[in-house]
Design an enzyme around this catalytic site. Structure first.
Site, PDB file in Angstrom:
ATOM      1  N   SER A 143      11.973  31.161  21.779  1.00  0.00           N
ATOM      2  CA  SER A 143      11.176  30.059  22.300  1.00  0.00           C
ATOM      3  C   SER A 143       9.795  30.558  22.751  1.00  0.00           C
ATOM      4  O   SER A 143       9.067  31.158  21.961  1.00  0.00           O
ATOM      5  CB  SER A 143      11.946  29.372  23.439  1.00  0.00           C
ATOM      6  OG  SER A 143      11.354  28.157  23.789  1.00  0.00           O
ATOM      7  N   ASP A 295      15.244  20.450  16.510  1.00  0.00           N
ATOM      8  CA  ASP A 295      14.409  21.178  17.466  1.00  0.00           C
ATOM      9  C   ASP A 295      12.972  20.710  17.299  1.00  0.00           C
ATOM     10  O   ASP A 295      12.441  20.698  16.185  1.00  0.00           O
ATOM     11  CB  ASP A 295      14.511  22.689  17.197  1.00  0.00           C
ATOM     12  CG  ASP A 295      13.685  23.539  18.145  1.00  0.00           C
ATOM     13  OD1 ASP A 295      13.098  22.990  19.100  1.00  0.00           O
ATOM     14  OD2 ASP A 295      13.629  24.765  17.933  1.00  0.00           O
ATOM     15  N   HIS A 325      17.442  23.540  19.756  1.00  0.00           N
ATOM     16  CA  HIS A 325      16.711  24.470  20.610  1.00  0.00           C
ATOM     17  C   HIS A 325      17.537  24.861  21.825  1.00  0.00           C
ATOM     18  O   HIS A 325      18.173  24.029  22.463  1.00  0.00           O
ATOM     19  CB  HIS A 325      15.396  23.836  21.070  1.00  0.00           C
ATOM     20  CG  HIS A 325      14.448  24.819  21.653  1.00  0.00           C
ATOM     21  ND1 HIS A 325      13.569  25.551  20.878  1.00  0.00           N
ATOM     22  CD2 HIS A 325      14.251  25.250  22.917  1.00  0.00           C
ATOM     23  CE1 HIS A 325      12.872  26.353  21.652  1.00  0.00           C
ATOM     24  NE2 HIS A 325      13.271  26.195  22.895  1.00  0.00           N
TER      25      HIS A 325
END
Length: 355
Positions: A143, A295, A325
């Site tokens: 991320s 995501d 995610h």
């Protein structure tokens, strides 16, 4: 967290901090790996040192955790599990770095901390101390940690003193640009799971400012300053995304000059690595990118794959059709998410084969 904020109990990020504090692990060694909490300079790090003897020097992985630059620590149970397993499976030294977080420490502090940790580790005496092969070092992250990982790698590869000292980079559902917040993946996954568009904008904007005008403008895709149009070609999904991800979406260029005061930082490739030009990207090393279908950041990673391959970088791309995610963060109790373990397996298998 959003509910608590709406009724005035606490800010959303404070709710996440409270939950994450309960998940922080101690540096507990096991029969395979010695775990130590120490510091590189003033930056806290957690070291994972394999116990089994090797006849040759070890590879090393420097892991930068996610959390939208606002949340998290490498000591969370899922990261501890991933880094511990990486160390054991590869016989590698693994470094988890705890860079300083926004909003207390805003851009570029987290990037500068990450650069410091990597450069500290790359010192000859440090590599020798831990028995690390200087030709087998990877920087990885998930991320927002993926943003840091790839930008640190790029900056070092373009620095004559550190060029070619990083063998590989590995990015797990990375966030790579803030120019266009209306890509197909933003529209299709705006309600999550886990990471909604609104939450990503709220937390991500705190990396740059506490001014609430910025996230408000980002929600309308009207946050970019005048003079930034030349950068849109680097993130234009209508050109750079494979057809299967465009679907029936219609490209609309972000609106310029609506935000006053403007934020020139939005034009900085240290914030959005996708806007680095081809000459900067072509020096990047062997690269692994994992993206998830469900995501909001899916298209960032896929566009990066396209751009890196175009300039000749060797890229392995794993796309998880049922992925979302943050799944890697849900591998420990009480979730034990199989999807998270699959992501962990793919990441570690790639490192094992390529590092």
């Amino acid at each position: 967290g959003t509910l608590f904020e709406s009724i005035g109990l606490m800010r959303c990020e404070e709710w996440f901090f409270t939950i994450m504090r309960l998940d922080v692990t101690k540096p507990i060694s096991d029969e395979n790996v010695t775990v130590l909490d120490t510091a590189f300079g003033d930056i806290p790090v957690r070291l994972y040192l394999p116990k089994r003897k090797l006849e040759k020097q070890r590879p090393a992985v420097i892991f930068l955790h996610g959390g939208a630059f606002v949340l998290g620590t490498c000591k969370l149970s899922a990261y501890d599990s991933t880094n511990r397993r990486t160390a054991n499976k590869l016989g590698a030294v693994v470094v988890g770095a705890d860079y300083r977080l926004a909003p207390q420490y805003q851009f570029p502090v987290s990037l500068e901390d990450s650069i410091f940790v990597v450069k500290f580790f790359l010192q000859d005496d440090i590599l020798a101390k831990y028995g690390v092969d200087p030709t087998r070092i990877c920087i990885s992250g998930d991320s927002s940690g993926g943003v840091l990982a790839t930008k640190v790698t790029e900056l070092l590869q373009n620095d004559p003193e550190f060029k070619n000292k990083i063998k590989a980079q590995a990015l797990i559902y990375p966030c790579l640009q803030l120019l266009d917040i209306f890509m197909p993946s933003h529209q299709e996954n705006k309600h999550g799971p886990i990471l909604s568009r609104d939450l990503a904008i709220k937390l991500g904007s705190l990396y740059l400012t506490k001014d609430k005008a910025l996230p408000q403008a980002m929600r309308e895709n009207q946050h970019m300053p005048r003079g930034s149009r030349h950068l849109f070609k680097f993130v234009n999904w209508s050109v750079l995304l494979p057809e299967k991800y465009k679907k029936n979406h219609v490209y609309k260029e972000p609106v310029l000059g609506k935000l006053d005061p403007s934020y020139p930082l939005l034009m900085d490739s240290r914030v959005s690595p996708l806007i680095a030009n081809d000459s900067q990207l072509q020096n990047l090393p062997l690269t692994y990118i994992l993206t998830c279908e469900h995501d909001i950041l899916r298209d960032d990673g896929i566009i990066y794959v396209t751009r890196l391959r175009k300039v000749g970088v060797q890229v392995t791309h794993d796309h998880i059709e049922d992925g979302f995610h943050g799944a890697l963060s849900l591998i420990m109790s009480p979730f034990h998410l199989r999807l998270g373990y699959r992501i962990q397996d793919k990441y570690i298998s790639w490192l094992e084969e390529n590092l």
